[in-house]
Design an enzyme around this catalytic site. Structure first.
Site, PDB file in Angstrom:
ATOM      1  N   LYS A  18       0.874  10.093   7.852  1.00 29.11           N
ATOM      2  CA  LYS A  18      -0.250   9.672   7.093  1.00 29.11           C
ATOM      3  C   LYS A  18      -1.067   8.741   7.996  1.00 29.11           C
ATOM      4  O   LYS A  18      -2.085   8.969   8.049  1.00 29.11           O
ATOM      5  CB  LYS A  18      -0.007   9.046   5.713  1.00 29.11           C
ATOM      6  CG  LYS A  18       0.840   9.871   4.638  1.00 29.11           C
ATOM      7  CD  LYS A  18       0.449   9.439   3.389  1.00 29.11           C
ATOM      8  CE  LYS A  18       1.417   7.992   3.292  1.00 29.11           C
ATOM      9  NZ  LYS A  18       2.855   8.107   3.335  1.00 29.11           N
ATOM     10  N   ARG A  91      -0.693   6.446  -5.570  1.00 25.31           N
ATOM     11  CA  ARG A  91       0.771   6.426  -5.329  1.00 25.31           C
ATOM     12  C   ARG A  91       1.333   6.694  -6.603  1.00 25.31           C
ATOM     13  O   ARG A  91       2.495   6.863  -6.920  1.00 25.31           O
ATOM     14  CB  ARG A  91       1.421   5.381  -4.846  1.00 25.31           C
ATOM     15  CG  ARG A  91       1.742   5.641  -3.312  1.00 25.31           C
ATOM     16  CD  ARG A  91       2.582   4.330  -2.640  1.00 25.31           C
ATOM     17  NE  ARG A  91       3.438   4.571  -1.796  1.00 25.31           N
ATOM     18  CZ  ARG A  91       2.999   4.180  -0.432  1.00 25.31           C
ATOM     19  NH1 ARG A  91       1.590   3.898  -0.064  1.00 25.31           N
ATOM     20  NH2 ARG A  91       3.958   4.273   0.391  1.00 25.31           N
ATOM     21  N   ARG A 130      12.087   4.529  13.364  1.00 29.14           N
ATOM     22  CA  ARG A 130      10.602   3.973  13.550  1.00 29.14           C
ATOM     23  C   ARG A 130      10.697   2.548  13.995  1.00 29.14           C
ATOM     24  O   ARG A 130      11.199   1.594  13.301  1.00 29.14           O
ATOM     25  CB  ARG A 130      10.009   4.154  12.307  1.00 29.14           C
ATOM     26  CG  ARG A 130       8.414   3.695  12.239  1.00 29.14           C
ATOM     27  CD  ARG A 130       7.865   4.405  11.431  1.00 29.14           C
ATOM     28  NE  ARG A 130       7.718   3.639   9.905  1.00 29.14           N
ATOM     29  CZ  ARG A 130       7.257   4.027   8.695  1.00 29.14           C
ATOM     30  NH1 ARG A 130       6.177   4.974   8.928  1.00 29.14           N
ATOM     31  NH2 ARG A 130       7.269   3.460   7.673  1.00 29.14           N
ATOM     32  N   ARG A 163      10.112  -2.522  10.271  1.00 23.46           N
ATOM     33  CA  ARG A 163       9.447  -3.070   9.306  1.00 23.46           C
ATOM     34  C   ARG A 163      10.495  -3.456   8.231  1.00 23.46           C
ATOM     35  O   ARG A 163      11.671  -2.597   8.218  1.00 23.46           O
ATOM     36  CB  ARG A 163       8.663  -2.016   8.521  1.00 23.46           C
ATOM     37  CG  ARG A 163       7.261  -2.202   8.813  1.00 23.46           C
ATOM     38  CD  ARG A 163       6.409  -0.738   8.489  1.00 23.46           C
ATOM     39  NE  ARG A 163       6.537  -0.604   6.989  1.00 23.46           N
ATOM     40  CZ  ARG A 163       6.027   0.533   6.334  1.00 23.46           C
ATOM     41  NH1 ARG A 163       5.079   1.073   7.242  1.00 23.46           N
ATOM     42  NH2 ARG A 163       6.184   0.777   5.129  1.00 23.46           N
ATOM     43  N   ARG A 174      12.860   3.891  -1.679  1.00 18.75           N
ATOM     44  CA  ARG A 174      11.475   4.415  -1.745  1.00 18.75           C
ATOM     45  C   ARG A 174      11.438   5.735  -2.015  1.00 18.75           C
ATOM     46  O   ARG A 174      10.548   6.302  -2.459  1.00 18.75           O
ATOM     47  CB  ARG A 174      10.892   3.777  -0.119  1.00 18.75           C
ATOM     48  CG  ARG A 174      10.724   2.659   0.130  1.00 18.75           C
ATOM     49  CD  ARG A 174      10.433   2.401   1.615  1.00 18.75           C
ATOM     50  NE  ARG A 174       9.328   2.832   2.477  1.00 18.75           N
ATOM     51  CZ  ARG A 174       9.195   2.760   3.517  1.00 18.75           C
ATOM     52  NH1 ARG A 174      10.278   2.606   4.405  1.00 18.75           N
ATOM     53  NH2 ARG A 174       8.056   3.271   4.155  1.00 18.75           N
TER      54      ARG A 174
HETATM   55  P1  AMP Z   1       3.214   2.349   3.349  1.00 21.00           P
HETATM   56  O1  AMP Z   1       2.816   1.374   4.461  1.00 21.00           O
HETATM   57  O2  AMP Z   1       2.178   3.181   2.852  1.00 21.00           O
HETATM   58  O3  AMP Z   1       4.726   2.756   3.734  1.00 21.00           O
HETATM   59  O4  AMP Z   1       3.463   1.210   2.093  1.00 21.00           O
HETATM   60  C1  AMP Z   1       4.484   0.174   2.105  1.00 21.00           C
HETATM   61  C2  AMP Z   1       4.764  -0.391   0.908  1.00 21.00           C
HETATM   62  O5  AMP Z   1       3.605  -1.016   0.291  1.00 21.00           O
HETATM   63  C3  AMP Z   1       5.113   0.423  -0.238  1.00 21.00           C
HETATM   64  O6  AMP Z   1       6.393   1.001  -0.249  1.00 21.00           O
HETATM   65  C4  AMP Z   1       4.690  -0.196  -1.518  1.00 21.00           C
HETATM   66  O7  AMP Z   1       5.949  -1.223  -1.748  1.00 21.00           O
HETATM   67  C5  AMP Z   1       3.528  -0.691  -1.025  1.00 21.00           C
HETATM   68  N1  AMP Z   1       2.228   0.115  -1.430  1.00 21.00           N
HETATM   69  C6  AMP Z   1       1.698   0.662  -0.487  1.00 21.00           C
HETATM   70  N2  AMP Z   1       0.501   1.333  -0.959  1.00 21.00           N
HETATM   71  C7  AMP Z   1       0.954   1.270  -2.538  1.00 21.00           C
HETATM   72  C8  AMP Z   1       0.264   1.766  -3.531  1.00 21.00           C
HETATM   73  N3  AMP Z   1      -0.737   2.543  -3.804  1.00 21.00           N
HETATM   74  N4  AMP Z   1       0.918   1.233  -4.850  1.00 21.00           N
HETATM   75  C9  AMP Z   1       1.890   0.618  -5.051  1.00 21.00           C
HETATM   76  N5  AMP Z   1       2.539   0.194  -3.855  1.00 21.00           N
HETATM   77  C10 AMP Z   1       2.098   0.409  -2.653  1.00 21.00           C
END
Ligand code: AMP
Length: 225
Positions: A18, A91, A130, A163, A174
């Site tokens: 994404k 999400r 990653r 990360r 996750r």
């Molecule tokens: P990502 O970088 O998209 O993988 O997001 C990393 C983490 O940020 C996720 O595992 C969630 O803990 C938090 N996060 C990101 N976007 C959201 C969202 N829209 N709602 C809730 N938590 C989020």
């Protein structure tokens, strides 16, 4: 090519590409790209109260509460026009309903929803390999690019890190959260807006996916089976 779609959601599991694809599309079409995950990580790196609270959820592989996610995206939207490429938001169906309500009130509805689909086996393989640049956020497959933690990012020279939620433990959580909370968002848009919903196989080559996404953004591609 000219974008005919200006308000786009990119949905998909972790490591479905994404962020990478949103970044390419943003450069190609000049549509602002925003990732709620990146916004939360930046808050955390700056040590703000919001960032510290968010980290208590994200580091365990859990979603932050809807109220917090909505707060960061609303602040971003207030400072940007009605054009966006959202990566990682919404999400949950609660977030989707909130977003739709706000966009309907402003008469700027979503124009394209893309679901990047990927098998759990491939998600695991990608996540555990990653590496992420701590400075610019670009991601790399460690074994694919022969890179390791601590190497310099080829894009900006920043440090490559793992990360803190790209671990076996956090990933299991996750994936559970993704199945329980985020897959229903895919169904929500598939049912509510089938005309603008498209599913793309995220296991294909990145360039192939980019071409398909570009065609969708330009309104030139029909649905994939
Ligand atoms: P990502 O970088 O998209 O993988 O997001 C990393 C983490 O940020 C996720 O595992 C969630 O803990 C938090 N996060 C990101 N976007 C959201 C969202 N829209 N709602 C809730 N938590 C989020």
């Amino acid at each position: 090519m000219k974008a005919s779609k200006q308000r786009i959601l990119l949905l998909g599991p972790p490591a479905s590409g994404k962020g990478t694809q949103a970044d390419h599309l943003s450069r190609a079409f000049g549509i602002p790209h925003v990732s709620t995950g990146a916004l939360l990580r930046s808050e955390c790196a700056r040590g703000t109260p919001l960032g510290i609270e968010a980290d208590s959820w994200t580091s365990r592989g859990l979603l932050v509460p809807d109220e917090l996610a909505v707060r960061v995206i609303t602040a971003w939207m207030a400072g940007n026009g009605p054009r966006f490429l959202f990566d990682g938001f919404p999400r949950t169906t609660g977030q989707a309903e909130h977003l739709d309500k706000a966009l309907d009130a402003a008469k700027t509805p979503i124009e394209l929803v893309i679901f990047l689909d990927l098998s759990e086996e491939e998600i695991r393989r990608r996540i555990l390999d990653r590496l992420t640049c701590a400075a610019c956020g670009t991601t790399f497959g460690g074994s694919l690019h022969g890179m390791k933690i601590g190497d310099a990012c080829p894009s900006c020279g920043g440090d490559l890190i793992r990360r803190n939620d790209d671990t076996e433990e956090a990933l299991t959580e996750r994936l559970r959260v993704y199945r329980e909370s985020t897959l229903p968002v895919v169904t929500y848009y598939q049912d509510k807006a089938p005309g603008i919903f498209h599913k793309i196989n995220a296991g294909e080559e990145s360039d192939t996916i980019f071409k398909k996404l570009s065609a969708l953004v330009c309104g030139e591609m029909q649905k994939e089976k």
